[in-house]
Design a protein around this motif. Structure first.
Motif, short mmCIF file in Angstrom:
data_model
loop_
_atom_site.label_atom_id
_atom_site.label_comp_id
_atom_site.label_asym_id
_atom_site.label_seq_id
_atom_site.Cartn_x
_atom_site.Cartn_y
_atom_site.Cartn_z
N ALA B 209 70.64 84.29 -49.76
CA ALA B 209 69.31 83.72 -49.58
C ALA B 209 69.02 82.76 -50.73
N ASP B 233 67.75 79.98 -45.71
CA ASP B 233 66.35 80.32 -45.96
C ASP B 233 66.02 81.60 -45.17
N ALA B 234 64.74 81.98 -45.17
CA ALA B 234 64.33 83.25 -44.56
C ALA B 234 64.56 83.24 -43.05
N ASN B 236 67.22 81.89 -41.64
CA ASN B 236 68.67 81.69 -41.43
C ASN B 236 69.05 80.23 -41.17
#
Lengths: 255, 255
Positions: B209, B233-234, B236
């Motif tokens: 991440a 990122d959060a 994907n």
């Protein structure tokens, strides 16, 4: 990352109850995670689990175990026949490091069961100081002749890639295995089919002598940002290559 | 190694007498050796030498200089026009690190002279914590669609390799840039021309991440022996990649 950690904890919990029940879960693990599990469970479960693994999985996990966890004890806990099969799956440099930890009698029992080529290569690697370039290097290299065409070289790349886990550069040698230069895989891919390998050699070849200290190897690869470095003897014969992962371990150890 | 050291000493000696006379010798040096010379000579010679270098050589050397040697001062000693040209030759992550050291006024003068795309990418990179995955990553990645054939993928590899210095893995994404997996370059080379990329994806994808600490990135790459790791990122989305050489520097720093 926390998901990996959770998976590892779950497998460890199941292993504590029954090694057999954990079997289907183990297949999904990365060898490095399996190595971590082997390091963290009880000695009894560790041996049970190690015996249960297929040869290639056992070999992958063994090569990823920390030497403080004494992976050589796992090798001694199985038959010399099976140990020899596992050794043959390892990279020769990892095999030599592991075998160097064994008592002489156990070592002989396993060595006698290796193929002749394998035995010869490992015996030679065991003659180098463990903390020298020779002790770090893998003698399996991708080397080709300067007068080959790209087409011939690509065939060799495809052939070798069945055996070698990874390569980052292609070493160019003469008829007597003197190192002439390096062709990056990228350079080979981009060349025309009829291009001659000698013309693809990049200048500024960085190489290390087989007897220099591993710390100097690490500093050289760090300075020049190299994923792999060729190792030569005093007559510039190509002996092997050292990759960034061996060197990351050295940087880690020295810290 | 001692031969490299001798070359460096010889160039330094000539530079002490005349920067102009050293010019032909500099062309033969590896950028890392040139960076070492820039670090070791007097501040006056350093600025003279740096002004004399072609843009691409100046850029290569700058990216190899130790941050303790304050490479940003060299950028401030030349015109904003020339500095912008040098910045455009750098990897965006190196450019962002270097620009982050500049006083705001100098920074603005250079940023205003960059191309729009370059400026946007660098500004975004400067928003990440320098010691996070985002601070280490290079947003230039080789990414392809899962439904491409090997043939289409190879064309993209050849195209991208003109711009990218090195790549170690090919990232596979969907239409919205979600990371689906990784295809090793080796796997792509070995595939049949009609093979579909989605079928070449290797399982056990390791990724990090964007907000995790650089030490955790280093430990993950060390554990899994990765030459490169994708950053997400959060949601994907693929944001970039970190290579072993950035991480070797981290391991070195922490030691």
């Amino acid at each position: 990352m926390s998901q990996v950690r959770n998976n590892i904890e779950r497998v460890k919990e199941i292993l504590a109850h029954s090694v057999e029940r954990a079997k289907p879960l183990l297949k999904k693990l990365h060898p490095s995670d399996l190595a971590q599990i082997l390091e963290e469970i009880s000695p009894e479960s560790r041996m049970l689990l190690f015996r249960m693994l297929p040869v290639d999985t056992a070999s992958d996990a063994l090569s990823e175990m920390d030497e403080d966890a004494r992976p050589e004890e796992l090798l001694m806990s199985i038959s010399p026949q099976r140990a020899a099969k596992i050794i043959e799956e390892l990279d020769p440099d990892d095999a030599a490091d592991l075998l160097a930890q064994l008592p002489r009698s156990d070592l002989r029992l396993i060595m006698d069961r290796l193929g002749d080529d394998e035995e010869r290569v490992i015996e030679e690697l065991m003659t180098y100081d463990e903390e020298s370039a020779g002790g770090l290097m893998n003698p399996e290299v991708l080397s080709i002749s300067a007068d080959w065409t790209k087409r011939q070289a690509m065939e060799e790349v495809i052939r070798i890639s069945e055996e070698m886990e990874d390569f980052y550069a292609i070493y160019v040698v003469d008829d007597e295995n003197h190192l002439l230069g390096v062709v990056p895989l990228k350079g080979l891919i981009r060349a025309r089919p009829q291009a001659i390998i000698g013309d693809l050699i990049v200048d500024k070849l960085i190489k290390v002598a087989v007897d220099i200290d591993q710390e100097e190897v690490a500093q050289t690869m760090l300075k020049y940002n190299l994923a792999a470095i060729p190792v030569i003897d005093a007559e510039n014969h190509l002996l092997g290559r050292i990759t960034f992962d061996d060197v990351m371990d050295v940087l880690q150890e020295e810290s």
